[in-house]
Design a protein around this motif. Structure first.
Motif, PDB file in Angstrom:
ATOM      1  N   ILE A  99       0.834  -1.199   0.000  1.00 52.25           N
ATOM      2  CA  ILE A  99       0.000   0.000   0.000  1.00 52.25           C
ATOM      3  C   ILE A  99       0.871   1.252   0.000  1.00 52.25           C
ATOM      4  CG2 ILE A  99      -1.698   1.326   1.332  1.00 52.25           C
ATOM      5  CD1 ILE A  99      -2.853  -1.405   2.197  1.00 52.25           C
ATOM      6  N   ALA A 100       1.956   1.228   0.758  1.00 55.08           N
ATOM      7  CA  ALA A 100       2.874   2.372   0.771  1.00 55.08           C
ATOM      8  C   ALA A 100       3.455   2.630  -0.616  1.00 55.08           C
ATOM      9  CB  ALA A 100       3.994   2.129   1.775  1.00 55.08           C
ATOM     10  N   GLU A 101       3.615   1.563  -1.393  1.00 54.04           N
ATOM     11  CA  GLU A 101       4.106   1.691  -2.771  1.00 54.04           C
ATOM     12  C   GLU A 101       2.986   2.026  -3.749  1.00 54.04           C
ATOM     13  OE1 GLU A 101       5.979  -2.073  -3.398  1.00 54.04           O
ATOM     14  OE2 GLU A 101       7.824  -1.512  -2.333  1.00 54.04           O
ATOM     15  N   GLU A 102       1.785   2.238  -3.213  1.00 53.13           N
ATOM     16  CA  GLU A 102       0.603   2.633  -3.983  1.00 53.13           C
ATOM     17  C   GLU A 102       0.137   1.559  -4.952  1.00 53.13           C
ATOM     18  OE1 GLU A 102       0.840   6.634  -5.498  1.00 53.13           O
ATOM     19  OE2 GLU A 102       1.699   7.402  -3.637  1.00 53.13           O
ATOM     20  N   GLN A 103       0.329   0.297  -4.551  1.00 50.79           N
ATOM     21  CA  GLN A 103      -0.264  -0.795  -5.300  1.00 50.79           C
ATOM     22  C   GLN A 103      -1.752  -0.873  -4.938  1.00 50.79           C
ATOM     23  OE1 GLN A 103       1.852  -4.548  -5.186  1.00 50.79           O
ATOM     24  NE2 GLN A 103       3.797  -3.549  -4.730  1.00 50.79           N
ATOM     25  N   PRO A 104      -2.637  -1.114  -5.912  1.00 48.50           N
ATOM     26  CA  PRO A 104      -4.075  -1.097  -5.645  1.00 48.50           C
ATOM     27  C   PRO A 104      -4.478  -2.094  -4.565  1.00 48.50           C
ATOM     28  CG  PRO A 104      -3.666  -1.071  -8.003  1.00 48.50           C
ATOM     29  CD  PRO A 104      -2.335  -1.336  -7.352  1.00 48.50           C
ATOM     30  N   ALA A 105      -5.312  -1.632  -3.638  1.00 48.17           N
ATOM     31  CA  ALA A 105      -5.791  -2.482  -2.549  1.00 48.17           C
ATOM     32  C   ALA A 105      -7.153  -1.978  -2.090  1.00 48.17           C
ATOM     33  CB  ALA A 105      -4.810  -2.475  -1.378  1.00 48.17           C
ATOM     34  N   ALA A 106      -7.914  -2.876  -1.468  1.00 51.88           N
ATOM     35  CA  ALA A 106      -9.215  -2.519  -0.905  1.00 51.88           C
ATOM     36  C   ALA A 106      -9.242  -2.892   0.565  1.00 51.88           C
ATOM     37  CB  ALA A 106     -10.338  -3.239  -1.657  1.00 51.88           C
ATOM     38  N   THR A 107     -10.176  -2.291   1.291  1.00 49.91           N
ATOM     39  CA  THR A 107     -10.280  -2.546   2.725  1.00 49.91           C
ATOM     40  C   THR A 107     -11.721  -2.384   3.155  1.00 49.91           C
ATOM     41  OG1 THR A 107      -9.159  -2.090   4.825  1.00 49.91           O
ATOM     42  CG2 THR A 107      -9.956  -0.183   3.592  1.00 49.91           C
ATOM     43  N   VAL A 108     -11.998  -2.696   4.413  1.00 52.69           N
ATOM     44  CA  VAL A 108     -13.330  -2.532   4.989  1.00 52.69           C
ATOM     45  C   VAL A 108     -13.237  -1.642   6.221  1.00 52.69           C
ATOM     46  CG1 VAL A 108     -15.261  -3.697   6.122  1.00 52.69           C
ATOM     47  CG2 VAL A 108     -14.145  -4.762   4.168  1.00 52.69           C
ATOM     48  N   ILE A 109     -14.130  -0.667   6.306  1.00 51.86           N
ATOM     49  CA  ILE A 109     -14.274   0.153   7.510  1.00 51.86           C
ATOM     50  C   ILE A 109     -15.604  -0.220   8.144  1.00 51.86           C
ATOM     51  CG2 ILE A 109     -14.586   2.476   8.427  1.00 51.86           C
ATOM     52  CD1 ILE A 109     -12.794   3.442   6.099  1.00 51.86           C
ATOM     53  N   ALA A 110     -15.553  -0.777   9.341  1.00 53.84           N
ATOM     54  CA  ALA A 110     -16.754  -1.222  10.027  1.00 53.84           C
ATOM     55  C   ALA A 110     -17.074  -0.297  11.194  1.00 53.84           C
ATOM     56  CB  ALA A 110     -16.585  -2.654  10.534  1.00 53.84           C
ATOM     57  N   CYS A 111     -18.329   0.128  11.261  1.00 53.73           N
ATOM     58  CA  CYS A 111     -18.780   0.977  12.356  1.00 53.73           C
ATOM     59  C   CYS A 111     -20.293   0.855  12.448  1.00 53.73           C
ATOM     60  CB  CYS A 111     -18.380   2.437  12.112  1.00 53.73           C
ATOM     61  SG  CYS A 111     -18.756   3.543  13.493  1.00 53.73           S
ATOM     62  N   THR A 112     -20.821   0.891  13.664  1.00 51.75           N
ATOM     63  CA  THR A 112     -22.271   0.816  13.820  1.00 51.75           C
ATOM     64  C   THR A 112     -22.944   2.112  13.392  1.00 51.75           C
ATOM     65  OG1 THR A 112     -22.099   1.516  16.136  1.00 51.75           O
ATOM     66  CG2 THR A 112     -22.104  -0.857  15.694  1.00 51.75           C
ATOM     67  N   ASP A 113     -22.194   3.199  13.340  1.00 52.31           N
ATOM     68  CA  ASP A 113     -22.709   4.495  12.893  1.00 52.31           C
ATOM     69  C   ASP A 113     -22.363   4.660  11.407  1.00 52.31           C
ATOM     70  OD1 ASP A 113     -23.012   7.230  12.240  1.00 52.31           O
ATOM     71  OD2 ASP A 113     -22.653   7.857  14.301  1.00 52.31           O
ATOM     72  N   THR A 114     -23.358   4.552  10.555  1.00 52.29           N
ATOM     73  CA  THR A 114     -23.116   4.605   9.113  1.00 52.29           C
ATOM     74  C   THR A 114     -22.476   5.918   8.687  1.00 52.29           C
ATOM     75  OG1 THR A 114     -24.998   3.148   8.714  1.00 52.29           O
ATOM     76  CG2 THR A 114     -24.216   4.443   6.844  1.00 52.29           C
ATOM     77  N   ALA A 115     -22.891   7.028   9.278  1.00 46.20           N
ATOM     78  CA  ALA A 115     -22.347   8.332   8.904  1.00 46.20           C
ATOM     79  C   ALA A 115     -20.861   8.413   9.220  1.00 46.20           C
ATOM     80  CB  ALA A 115     -23.113   9.450   9.613  1.00 46.20           C
ATOM     81  N   ARG A 116     -20.463   7.902  10.358  1.00 48.13           N
ATOM     82  CA  ARG A 116     -19.028   7.913  10.706  1.00 48.13           C
ATOM     83  C   ARG A 116     -18.244   7.011   9.750  1.00 48.13           C
ATOM     84  NH1 ARG A 116     -17.456  10.304  15.710  1.00 48.13           N
ATOM     85  NH2 ARG A 116     -19.237  10.659  17.086  1.00 48.13           N
ATOM     86  N   ALA A 117     -18.806   5.851   9.446  1.00 48.90           N
ATOM     87  CA  ALA A 117     -18.128   4.948   8.520  1.00 48.90           C
ATOM     88  C   ALA A 117     -17.924   5.627   7.170  1.00 48.90           C
ATOM     89  CB  ALA A 117     -18.925   3.663   8.355  1.00 48.90           C
ATOM     90  N   GLU A 118     -18.940   6.329   6.700  1.00 47.59           N
ATOM     91  CA  GLU A 118     -18.840   7.005   5.403  1.00 47.59           C
ATOM     92  C   GLU A 118     -17.860   8.170   5.456  1.00 47.59           C
ATOM     93  OE1 GLU A 118     -22.916   7.888   4.592  1.00 47.59           O
ATOM     94  OE2 GLU A 118     -23.326   5.891   3.752  1.00 47.59           O
TER      95      GLU A 118
END
Length: 331
Positions: A143-162
């Motif tokens: 990721i530091a080398e800017e190779q494409p990657a995806a991730t998940v952000i989990a939160c019970t508050d949808t607005a904070r997650a977004e």
């Protein structure tokens, strides 16, 4: 402009500070050691943990937690999981009242068997809606080398997650949101243990069939435990489950897989620990994962096997023999 404080200047904390800056945030990176903070500030690079990666000018480094946390909208926690409680106890009085607390950590606390988000809530008094976790196939160097990657952000508050999603979305880093905090944390914690098993098998000279079998059965025991704790099955089929598991079990950049490989080649746990400054979370977390599973009567044979090798002196070759000689049953 979002102001983010990243507490923890290891390889992943430094990488995520870069991601946040590339997404347009103003970032303060906190290093525990003043000499490391000074080096990062002067060089524009974390030569100790991420050599060769230039950091954006909007990343500043400090060893002063109060300075790092001042007016932060987002506080990113990127310390080893077993040191979170002690570190956070000192930082808690400095946290801005409504800052979103984002965990990058993948572990289960020894003794309490609490997930990292639970520790954060307990120590800071923050409600679960203020706490988010990030998990996925996120090997720091790539990721530091800017190779494409995806991730998940989990939160019970949808607005904070977004809001977090927007704060770290770059051309090379694509975050998805998910309300399943439990599933994302369990996937991240248990995959480190399974990666140790895959590394051990690699060190013993076994090939792709063995690794694929361990990954698949490892996913099964992760999902069994996660479902009992309230996680969603679909989470374990996604980035925070299968995605993270495959990357961590397969890549030589994975600390846990590399640690296991050295065990398989005959080194002791102490010898491997002396040979690296990086933290392989699974070595400690395998015990707390096993404690958590036993408390809920969940069968986790691969985790049990890793505990025997890492903490009970069992030979890696014996571990494989015992795994293969278990009673045959339906998948």
């Amino acid at each position: 402009m979002t102001r983010a404080a990243v507490l923890g200047a290891g390889s992943w904390g430094t990488t995520f500070a870069k991601v946040l800056a590339d997404a347009g945030c103003e970032v303060m990176l906190h290093a525990r050691r003043p000499e490391l903070a000074k080096s990062i500030a002067e060089d524009g690079e974390n030569r100790e943990y991420l050599p060769g990666i230039r950091l954006p000018a909007s990343v500043r480094a400090t060893a002063d937690a109060a300075e790092a946390l001042l007016d932060a909208d987002v506080v990113v926690l990127a310390v080893p999981s077993q040191s979170l409680r002690d570190n956070l106890t000192g930082w808690a009085p400095l946290l801005p009242a409504d800052a979103t607390l984002l965990s990058l950590m993948k572990g289960i606390e020894l003794g309490t068997t609490k997930r990292m988000s639970e520790v954060i809530c307990e120590v800071t008094g923050a409600g679960p809606d203020r706490v988010a976790v990030l998990s996925g196939p996120n090997l720091a160097r790539e990721i530091a080398e800017e190779q494409p990657a995806a991730t998940v952000i989990a939160c019970t508050d949808t607005a904070r997650a977004e809001a977090l999603q927007a704060a770290c979305h770059t051309p090379y880093f694509r975050p998805y949101t998910n309300p399943d905090v439990i599933g994302c944390e369990l996937g991240g914690a248990v995959k480190n243990v399974i990666a140790l098993a895959c590394g051990i098998a690699e060190g013993l000279g076994f090939g792709d069939n063995t690794r694929a079998s361990l990954i698949t059965r490892g996913l099964a025991e992760t999902a069994r435990l996660g479902l009992v704790l309230g996680g969603e099955l679909t989470t374990f089929a996604g980035l925070a489950g299968m995605g993270d598991l495959v990357a961590t079990c397969s890549s030589p950049l994975s600390r846990n897989r590399t640690f296991g490989e050295k065990l398989g080649r005959g080194m002791t746990v102490a010898q491997v620990q002396e040979s690296t400054r990086q933290t392989a979370e699974g070595v400690k977390s395998c015990r707390s994962v096993l404690d958590l599973a036993r408390a809920h009567d969940v069968y986790v044979p691969l985790t049990e096997a890793v505990v025997r090798v890492c903490h009970e002196g069992e030979a890696p070759a014996q571990m494989v023999k015992e795994i293969m000689s278990r009673e045959a049953k339906p998948e």
